[in-house]
Design an enzyme around this catalytic site. Structure first.
Site, PDB file in Angstrom:
ATOM      1  N   THR A 255       6.512  -1.469 -32.626  1.00  0.00           N
ATOM      2  CA  THR A 255       7.226  -1.760 -34.040  1.00  0.00           C
ATOM      3  C   THR A 255       6.364  -3.365 -34.063  1.00  0.00           C
ATOM      4  O   THR A 255       6.651  -4.106 -33.082  1.00  0.00           O
ATOM      5  CB  THR A 255       8.539  -1.697 -34.049  1.00  0.00           C
TER       6      THR A 255
ATOM      7  N   LYS B  18       0.564   1.955 -49.377  1.00  0.00           N
ATOM      8  CA  LYS B  18       1.684   1.383 -50.210  1.00  0.00           C
ATOM      9  C   LYS B  18       1.421  -0.100 -50.358  1.00  0.00           C
ATOM     10  O   LYS B  18       1.586  -0.681 -49.280  1.00  0.00           O
ATOM     11  CB  LYS B  18       2.888   1.713 -49.613  1.00  0.00           C
TER      12      LYS B  18
ATOM     13  N   VAL C  61       0.988  -1.107  -0.058  1.00  0.00           N
ATOM     14  CA  VAL C  61       0.078  -0.092  -0.083  1.00  0.00           C
ATOM     15  C   VAL C  61       0.903   1.345  -0.143  1.00  0.00           C
ATOM     16  O   VAL C  61       0.757   2.230  -0.716  1.00  0.00           O
ATOM     17  CB  VAL C  61      -0.968  -0.124   1.213  1.00  0.00           C
TER      18      VAL C  61
ATOM     19  N   ASP D 188      -1.930   4.963 -43.445  1.00  0.00           N
ATOM     20  CA  ASP D 188      -1.334   3.846 -44.001  1.00  0.00           C
ATOM     21  C   ASP D 188      -2.483   2.611 -44.254  1.00  0.00           C
ATOM     22  O   ASP D 188      -3.145   2.525 -43.089  1.00  0.00           O
ATOM     23  CB  ASP D 188      -0.188   3.450 -43.300  1.00  0.00           C
TER      24      ASP D 188
END
Length: 407
Positions: free
Chosen positions: A279, A218, A27, A196
């Site tokens: 990533t 892309k 705590v 994207d």
């Protein structure tokens, strides 16, 4: 504290002010961390403390007095917390606090103290606090719901329209829950989103209808918006007075051309904020049950772009060095040339039976995992019709957890 009255919720400015925490258990550990964040001068009085509290003391974030509480320890305190496992000690702390007119929290008996700790959460400079008359689970649940609503943009906390500029947001590997809190907040305030294909698509559907969404996808070996045009769009909309979010998959600076976009904005005098993302180089193996490092197995991790072949004059990769190393290699954008990469690694010293794992469409509904070796990865990938986006993990770690399900 009388149960007949409402508790008065107030924010205390404890910066530079002495706070005494009696007790050094779990705590106390939770309370001390928040007190440090508030800038308080914290002293913990306890014969023993948790390793985390000891670490705070070693780092000189707090003072630890390694003994039992004695009357007088609250001298000069503005606030006190009694958090021992002995009710009698906590009561004694409360008695001294009452005498000194110091507000005191009793962790063991909230009603016996002169203050209570609300369930709190932070969000972008806001502190949300909830009291529920001692119903701690209820206050924590409401606190969490409010913070999550702020994070998701369900509750609009913006007093003013966002300033024109660009936020370069890493959306993570694909699952909408893996975008960062800050990234999701900025996305909820966007007036223009340049997205994207690999970003978290489900979040686009949650945007307000008045948000302009520009598809900057892309497609591998197919249609693609030129990077120069993407840069121009970011600048054009920001200069027109709009707040633009460039939503990218993964992390913007890990083979995402994010820094090119930062440079374009900087050269045009457009303010830009970078929000890192998770990533896929590490997220994809993780959700497939493959650690990129493991004690006694791999002490090095190298992330390599596979957009050009090993013998391409544009390649900046030392494949001979990669062939000699024993750790983990993570290949991104490598599906089309996986055979050439495998051949190069074997040619330069990697055993042909080195394990390989390919994770396709990681964290999405169609995620799948394919296992092979350097000797047969090209044939296995073709047999399983592996296609981008996919992450390739090469090395001993790729042979671990073969009997584990994908996570």
């Amino acid at each position: 504290m009388s149960a007949q009255h409402e508790q008065y919720l107030v924010g205390l400015d404890l910066s530079g002010r002495r706070v005494v925490v009696v007790g050094g258990g779990q705590v106390a550990q939770r309370r001390v961390a928040r007190l440090i964040g508030a800038g308080a001068v914290v002293e913990v009085v306890s014969p023993a403390v948790t390793p985390a509290v000891e670490g705070m003391a070693s780092a000189r974030e707090i003072t630890w007095t390694a003994r039992a509480y004695t009357d007088g320890d609250l001298d000069g305190a503005w606030y006190a917390i009694a958090a021992t496992d002995d009710p009698q000690v906590n009561a004694a702390v409360g008695t001294e606090a009452e005498r000194r007119r110091v507000f005191c929290v009793r962790a063991d008996d909230g009603a016996a103290g002169t203050a209570v700790t609300p369930a709190t959460g932070g969000f972008d400079g806001l502190t949300v606090g909830v009291l529920a008359r001692g119903a701690h689970r209820r206050s924590a649940a409401v606190r969490t719901a409010l913070v999550e609503a702020l994070q998701a943009g369900v509750v609009n906390d913006a007093a003013e329209a966002p300033l024109p500029g660009v936020a370069l947001v890493g959306g993570g590997p694909g699952d909408p829950e893996l975008i960062t809190v800050r990234g999701r907040r900025l996305l909820s305030r966007a007036e223009v989103v340049v997205a994207d294909r690999l970003g978290p698509r489900d979040l686009i559907d949650e945007l307000s209808p008045d948000v302009e969404v520009i598809d900057a996808s892309k497609i591998p070996y197919g249609r693609a918006m030129a990077q120069q045009r993407i840069n121009e769009l970011l600048v054009e909309h920001a200069r027109a007075g709009r707040f633009v979010v460039r939503l990218k998959g993964g992390d913007p600076f890990v083979y995402g051309r994010g820094f090119e976009e930062v440079l374009a904005c900087a050269e045009a005098g457009v303010p830009v904020t970078v929000v890192p993302g998770i990533t896929s180089a590490f997220a994809a193996p993780a959700v497939a049950g493959v650690p990129v490092s493991h004690r006694g197995v791999a002490h090095e991790i190298v992330v390599v772009s596979g957009h050009v072949a090993p013998d391409d004059p544009r390649s900046l990769t030392d494949w001979e060095a990669l062939g000699r190393m024993r750790g983990t290699i993570v290949l991104m954008m490598a599906v089309e040339r996986i055979g050439a990469f495998a051949d190069a690694l074997v040619r330069y010293g990697r055993p042909a039976d080195t394990p390989v794992v390919v994770v396709q469409d990681a964290t999405t509904r169609i995620q799948r995992r394919v296992r092979a070796t350097l000797a047969d990865i090209e044939q296995v990938a073709k047999a399983h019709d592996v296609s981008p986006p996919a992450i390739v993990v090469i090395g001993p770690v790729a042979g671990l957890g073969d009997d584990l399900p994908e996570l």
